[in-house]
Each structure stands twice: as structure tokens, then as C-alpha cells.
Scaffold this motif. Sequence first.
Motif, PDB file in Angstrom:
ATOM      1  N   SER A 217      63.086  24.188 -72.821  1.00  0.00           N
ATOM      2  CA  SER A 217      63.348  22.871 -73.402  1.00  0.00           C
ATOM      3  C   SER A 217      63.196  22.929 -74.927  1.00  0.00           C
ATOM      4  O   SER A 217      62.642  23.880 -75.481  1.00  0.00           O
ATOM      5  CB  SER A 217      62.374  21.841 -72.834  1.00  0.00           C
ATOM      6  OG  SER A 217      61.068  22.112 -73.302  1.00  0.00           O
ATOM      7  N   ALA A 218      63.671  21.887 -75.587  1.00  0.00           N
ATOM      8  CA  ALA A 218      63.584  21.811 -77.046  1.00  0.00           C
ATOM      9  C   ALA A 218      62.130  21.796 -77.511  1.00  0.00           C
ATOM     10  O   ALA A 218      61.784  22.423 -78.515  1.00  0.00           O
ATOM     11  CB  ALA A 218      64.320  20.575 -77.546  1.00  0.00           C
ATOM     12  N   ALA A 219      61.263  21.095 -76.778  1.00  0.00           N
ATOM     13  CA  ALA A 219      59.852  21.031 -77.154  1.00  0.00           C
ATOM     14  C   ALA A 219      59.201  22.416 -77.070  1.00  0.00           C
ATOM     15  O   ALA A 219      58.425  22.804 -77.952  1.00  0.00           O
ATOM     16  CB  ALA A 219      59.113  20.050 -76.257  1.00  0.00           C
ATOM     17  N   GLU A 220      59.531  23.161 -76.013  1.00  0.00           N
ATOM     18  CA  GLU A 220      58.959  24.500 -75.859  1.00  0.00           C
ATOM     19  C   GLU A 220      59.435  25.442 -76.956  1.00  0.00           C
ATOM     20  O   GLU A 220      58.652  26.242 -77.478  1.00  0.00           O
ATOM     21  CB  GLU A 220      59.330  25.086 -74.491  1.00  0.00           C
ATOM     22  CG  GLU A 220      58.570  24.497 -73.337  1.00  0.00           C
ATOM     23  CD  GLU A 220      58.937  25.179 -72.034  1.00  0.00           C
ATOM     24  OE1 GLU A 220      58.625  26.377 -71.896  1.00  0.00           O
ATOM     25  OE2 GLU A 220      59.549  24.507 -71.193  1.00  0.00           O
ATOM     26  N   ILE A 221      60.695  25.366 -77.320  1.00  0.00           N
ATOM     27  CA  ILE A 221      61.221  26.269 -78.347  1.00  0.00           C
ATOM     28  C   ILE A 221      60.624  25.926 -79.713  1.00  0.00           C
ATOM     29  O   ILE A 221      60.366  26.819 -80.521  1.00  0.00           O
ATOM     30  CB  ILE A 221      62.769  26.271 -78.368  1.00  0.00           C
ATOM     31  CG1 ILE A 221      63.301  27.584 -78.970  1.00  0.00           C
ATOM     32  CG2 ILE A 221      63.328  25.123 -79.152  1.00  0.00           C
ATOM     33  CD1 ILE A 221      63.196  28.760 -78.092  1.00  0.00           C
ATOM     34  N   LYS A 222      60.360  24.639 -79.967  1.00  0.00           N
ATOM     35  CA  LYS A 222      59.714  24.237 -81.223  1.00  0.00           C
ATOM     36  C   LYS A 222      58.297  24.804 -81.298  1.00  0.00           C
ATOM     37  O   LYS A 222      57.864  25.278 -82.358  1.00  0.00           O
ATOM     38  CB  LYS A 222      59.672  22.711 -81.369  1.00  0.00           C
ATOM     39  CG  LYS A 222      61.037  22.064 -81.493  1.00  0.00           C
ATOM     40  CD  LYS A 222      61.693  22.397 -82.799  1.00  0.00           C
ATOM     41  CE  LYS A 222      63.027  21.671 -82.886  1.00  0.00           C
ATOM     42  NZ  LYS A 222      63.857  22.152 -83.964  1.00  0.00           N
ATOM     43  N   ARG A 223      57.579  24.763 -80.155  1.00  0.00           N
ATOM     44  CA  ARG A 223      56.228  25.344 -80.128  1.00  0.00           C
ATOM     45  C   ARG A 223      56.285  26.852 -80.376  1.00  0.00           C
ATOM     46  O   ARG A 223      55.480  27.406 -81.120  1.00  0.00           O
ATOM     47  CB  ARG A 223      55.543  25.052 -78.794  1.00  0.00           C
ATOM     48  CG  ARG A 223      54.999  23.644 -78.676  1.00  0.00           C
ATOM     49  CD  ARG A 223      54.047  23.511 -77.494  1.00  0.00           C
ATOM     50  NE  ARG A 223      54.698  23.759 -76.220  1.00  0.00           N
ATOM     51  CZ  ARG A 223      55.308  22.834 -75.481  1.00  0.00           C
ATOM     52  NH1 ARG A 223      55.359  21.581 -75.909  1.00  0.00           N
ATOM     53  NH2 ARG A 223      55.861  23.141 -74.332  1.00  0.00           N
ATOM     54  N   ALA A 224      57.259  27.522 -79.763  1.00  0.00           N
ATOM     55  CA  ALA A 224      57.410  28.971 -79.933  1.00  0.00           C
ATOM     56  C   ALA A 224      57.769  29.301 -81.382  1.00  0.00           C
ATOM     57  O   ALA A 224      57.257  30.280 -81.943  1.00  0.00           O
ATOM     58  CB  ALA A 224      58.469  29.504 -78.977  1.00  0.00           C
TER      59      ALA A 224
END
Length: 134
Positions: A103-110
Motif C-alpha cells: 500500500s501507499a502507506a507502507e511504501i512511505k514508511r519504507a
Amino acid sequence: MHLVLCVLALENKYRRTCIRAFIHFAEKLLVLLRDGRKLLGLLRSFDQFANVVLEGACERVIVGNLYCDIPLGLYVIRGENVVLIGELDLEKEELPSHMTAVSAAEIKRAQKAEREATDLKGSMRKRMEFLDFD
């Protein structure tokens, strides 16, 4: 619709060239920008300055083995920001099989974790400059 009507009104010798141009406007493109972003979308317009209009555009963010396509919709790109434009082959897979969609949220965290790791590595290198490892 107007383009199709114009194509039908042309003489046969010009119709084939015009139809080829129309087909290329329906191609999916990858556009690499100066800041490193990668945009995907259908080519709708371009000009002599490499200004590009993409329909159904999305930004592909890749961090390690994770990726996410963030939808952008209709997107206008100023030509001075374009580094590379490439046509995507729709018959081939776009990404290797080991890549995982998140998801977009996960990729931002990564992305944030990767940026912090890079910053830490840079600051450690600056602290150790006096050792002159080069």
C-alpha cells in the motif's frame, strides 16, 4: 473522436501514417523525471519541448523488493524535468516476480526508513573522515 473523423476524411496515402500516429498515442509510457520519480501512463499529448500529458498516470515507487503504484490521474509534465521517455511492452511483465506490491502507506514508511539509513550512513562517514580510509 475528432482525430478518427479526420483520419477517415484523409486520402488513402496519408491515412496509414495518421493511424500509426494515433496508435502511438495509446501506448503506455514510462517517464523518468529529473528528481528520480518514475511515472507510468498513456501518452495523450507532447510537444517539441518534451512537455508530456499522461492519462491514467501513476507514480511507481520502489524501495528494495517493495513497490507501489500511486495513482495521479491526468498528469502534465514540463519538458525540462524529463530525463527519459520509454514505451512499455504490455506483453511482458513490468516487474520481476520477487517484487511485492504494498500500500501507499507502507511504501512511505519504507522510504522513510531507507532515507534515515542513508542519512545515518552519511553522518557516520563524516565522523570517520579523519581516519582517511581512501
